[in-house]
Design a protein around this motif. Structure first.
Motif, PDB file in Angstrom:
ATOM      1  N   LEU A  50       0.826  -1.208   0.000  1.00 37.53           N
ATOM      2  CA  LEU A  50       0.000   0.000   0.000  1.00 37.53           C
ATOM      3  C   LEU A  50       0.857   1.254   0.000  1.00 37.53           C
ATOM      4  O   LEU A  50       0.534   2.247  -0.670  1.00 37.53           O
ATOM      5  N   ASN A  51       1.955   1.210   0.726  1.00 35.14           N
ATOM      6  CA  ASN A  51       2.821   2.378   0.849  1.00 35.14           C
ATOM      7  C   ASN A  51       3.790   2.527  -0.331  1.00 35.14           C
ATOM      8  O   ASN A  51       4.575   3.463  -0.368  1.00 35.14           O
ATOM      9  N   GLN A  52       3.749   1.570  -1.295  1.00 36.26           N
ATOM     10  CA  GLN A  52       4.698   1.605  -2.400  1.00 36.26           C
ATOM     11  C   GLN A  52       4.060   1.775  -3.777  1.00 36.26           C
ATOM     12  O   GLN A  52       4.551   2.566  -4.594  1.00 36.26           O
ATOM     13  N   TYR A  53       2.974   1.072  -4.028  1.00 34.85           N
ATOM     14  CA  TYR A  53       2.596   0.842  -5.419  1.00 34.85           C
ATOM     15  C   TYR A  53       1.928   2.048  -6.085  1.00 34.85           C
ATOM     16  O   TYR A  53       1.301   2.888  -5.445  1.00 34.85           O
ATOM     17  N   SER A  54       2.103   2.066  -7.358  1.00 41.11           N
ATOM     18  CA  SER A  54       1.416   3.024  -8.220  1.00 41.11           C
ATOM     19  C   SER A  54       1.231   2.369  -9.580  1.00 41.11           C
ATOM     20  O   SER A  54       2.038   1.537  -9.992  1.00 41.11           O
ATOM     21  N   TYR A  55       0.169   2.735 -10.276  1.00 39.81           N
ATOM     22  CA  TYR A  55      -0.095   2.136 -11.589  1.00 39.81           C
ATOM     23  C   TYR A  55      -0.865   3.159 -12.410  1.00 39.81           C
ATOM     24  O   TYR A  55      -2.034   3.439 -12.147  1.00 39.81           O
ATOM     25  N   GLN A  56      -0.205   3.712 -13.388  1.00 36.59           N
ATOM     26  CA  GLN A  56      -0.735   4.864 -14.129  1.00 36.59           C
ATOM     27  C   GLN A  56      -2.119   4.607 -14.743  1.00 36.59           C
ATOM     28  O   GLN A  56      -3.000   5.464 -14.651  1.00 36.59           O
ATOM     29  N   PRO A  57      -2.365   3.426 -15.360  1.00 37.60           N
ATOM     30  CA  PRO A  57      -3.690   3.204 -15.942  1.00 37.60           C
ATOM     31  C   PRO A  57      -4.827   3.266 -14.922  1.00 37.60           C
ATOM     32  O   PRO A  57      -5.974   3.508 -15.288  1.00 37.60           O
ATOM     33  N   PHE A  58      -4.496   3.017 -13.622  1.00 42.41           N
ATOM     34  CA  PHE A  58      -5.513   3.044 -12.574  1.00 42.41           C
ATOM     35  C   PHE A  58      -5.498   4.344 -11.772  1.00 42.41           C
ATOM     36  O   PHE A  58      -6.086   4.420 -10.698  1.00 42.41           O
ATOM     37  N   LYS A  59      -4.840   5.344 -12.295  1.00 45.03           N
ATOM     38  CA  LYS A  59      -4.675   6.590 -11.537  1.00 45.03           C
ATOM     39  C   LYS A  59      -6.018   7.171 -11.102  1.00 45.03           C
ATOM     40  O   LYS A  59      -6.178   7.639  -9.975  1.00 45.03           O
TER      41      LYS A  59
END
Length: 417
Positions: A320-329
């Motif tokens: 939770l404290n790390q992830y990112s995913y541009q298509p799901f912004k």
């Protein structure tokens, strides 16, 4: 070669004592008891011998003491090994008209009866008094339980009429033998836990003492339940190790094991990274361990090359404290949705990494989401060699999500077991 009994029997001249033929039959049956004790002394409870001469009874009682038997007969107490205990019982039998030998194990009673006419042995499963539901009590229990808290119309794996000592010790059953109303939900949960593990348990190696390591064991209630089921229902030889950083819960678990007579359990107050097992571990369990403690337990199971890993995760904050995913912004800007997605990603990537390490993985609903949103169980059975293609897919996913999961980190850092 074990030499069990002496050949010189002291028969009575008046002919009222048992004859040599009956004594020899008793000796054969006692040899079987000796084998059972030597094979698995941890499940021995006690031995009670009743002799008769005329209308009088004479009783001998033996209890476990440091791998020996503390045996009291005719006012004299001796601490003997199993061979000499059974040798004494056989020799003493010659001096009486009848003998009844009750050999008690966890879940099993073996009764040997003998006289001049016949000697026989009966092996029975222990069954306690009948179950009385809290709904039938005198009103002293807590009422007002919801529909999800009722006793289910099912064939329970942990049967209350046989597991009453266990259920009382973990607080689910009252002293009067009734399932407490406010504990019915918990009773259903622990039984479902055993149901989910039934197939897993059957897949474990046969003819071995199954060692189960409970990481972050807490009060160990479910581990005590699993111990009961494996030992007294499945009749498997097993040994349980519980580790937890809290000395308080470890002392509590030790006391419970002592109260129940579960000698096949040991508990240690220690950090999981500092624990080094001194025997082959077949199963690693992690139940509701917070955040990366679950990853530590899974990593322990992989590093130990165990046969099975069971995890019920909780509090997934690492990814939770790390992830990112541009298509799901546009979706992840909502905090609650980002947290729920992190839960799925965390347990999904744990499952993927287990597959990459050669485990057959299933993810199942542990309990109803009406009870708690943290309701998943990961079951992993070692079935094959490591799968490079799955590992490649896992690494690619790490890159796409911009994460470095704790499980991957624990497996690749300098942590030896």
């Amino acid at each position: 070669m074990l030499i069990l009994f002496l050949d010189n029997f002291r028969g009575k001249a008046n002919g009222d004592s048992m004859n040599k033929q009956s004594i020899n039959k008793i000796k054969v049956f006692l040899m079987g008891l000796q084998g059972r004790f030597l094979e698995n002394s941890s499940i021995f409870k006690n031995i009670i011998v009743t002799y008769t001469a005329g209308l009088k009874e004479f009783k001998g009682i033996g209890s476990f003491e440091d791998e020996k038997i503390r045996y009291n007969f005719n006012g004299k107490t001796e601490v003997l090994d199993i061979t000499n205990t059974l040798n004494k019982i056989a020799n003493d039998s010659e001096n009486y008209e009848t003998v009844t030998i009750l050999y008690k194990e966890r879940g099993t009673d073996i009764v040997i009866t003998g006289d001049n006419k016949n000697v026989k042995m009966i092996n029975t499963e222990v069954k306690e008094g009948p179950l009385v539901s809290a709904k039938e009590d005198d009103g002293t229990s807590t009422h007002g339980f919801s529909e999800t808290s009722t006793l289910l119309n099912r064939d329970y794996y942990i049967k209350a009429d046989r597991a009453d000592a266990l259920l009382k010790e973990i607080g689910i059953m009252s002293k009067e033998g009734k399932i407490k109303n406010d504990k019915i939900r918990k009773y259903n949960q622990i039984d479902h836990y055993v149901e989910l593990l039934e197939g897993v348990l059957d897949s474990l190696p046969k003819n071995e003492i199954i060692t189960v390591l409970d990481c972050g064991c807490g009060k160990s209630y479910l581990t005590f339940v699993l111990n009961y089921y494996l030992t007294e229902v499945k009749k498997r030889k097993c040994h349980f190790i519980g580790i937890d950083i809290s000395e308080g819960v470890i002392e509590s678990s030790k006391k419970m094991a002592e109260n129940l007579g579960y000698r096949n359990m040991e508990f240690h107050a220690i950090d999981i990274k500092k624990y080094r097992p001194n025997k082959k571990v077949h199963v690693v369990i992690s139940l509701h361990a917070c955040d990366t403690a679950t990853d530590m337990a899974i990593a322990m199971g992989i590093k130990l090359a165990c046969d099975c890993i069971i995890a019920v995760p909780c509090c997934q904050r690492d990814i939770l404290n790390q992830y990112s995913y541009q298509p799901f912004k546009g979706i992840l800007k909502y905090g609650i949705l980002k947290a729920r997605m992190a839960d799925v990603l965390t347990d999904g990537m744990r499952s993927m990494l287990l597959e990459a390490k050669g485990f057959n993985v299933s993810v199942v609903e542990y309990i109803s989401p009406l009870e708690t949103p943290k309701n998943l169980m990961i079951r992993a059975l070692k079935t094959s060699k490591e799968k490079d293609s799955v590992m490649d897919e896992y690494i690619s996913l790490m890159s796409s999500l911009n994460v470095y999961p704790a499980l991957y980190r624990f497996l690749n850092e300098g942590w030896e077991v």
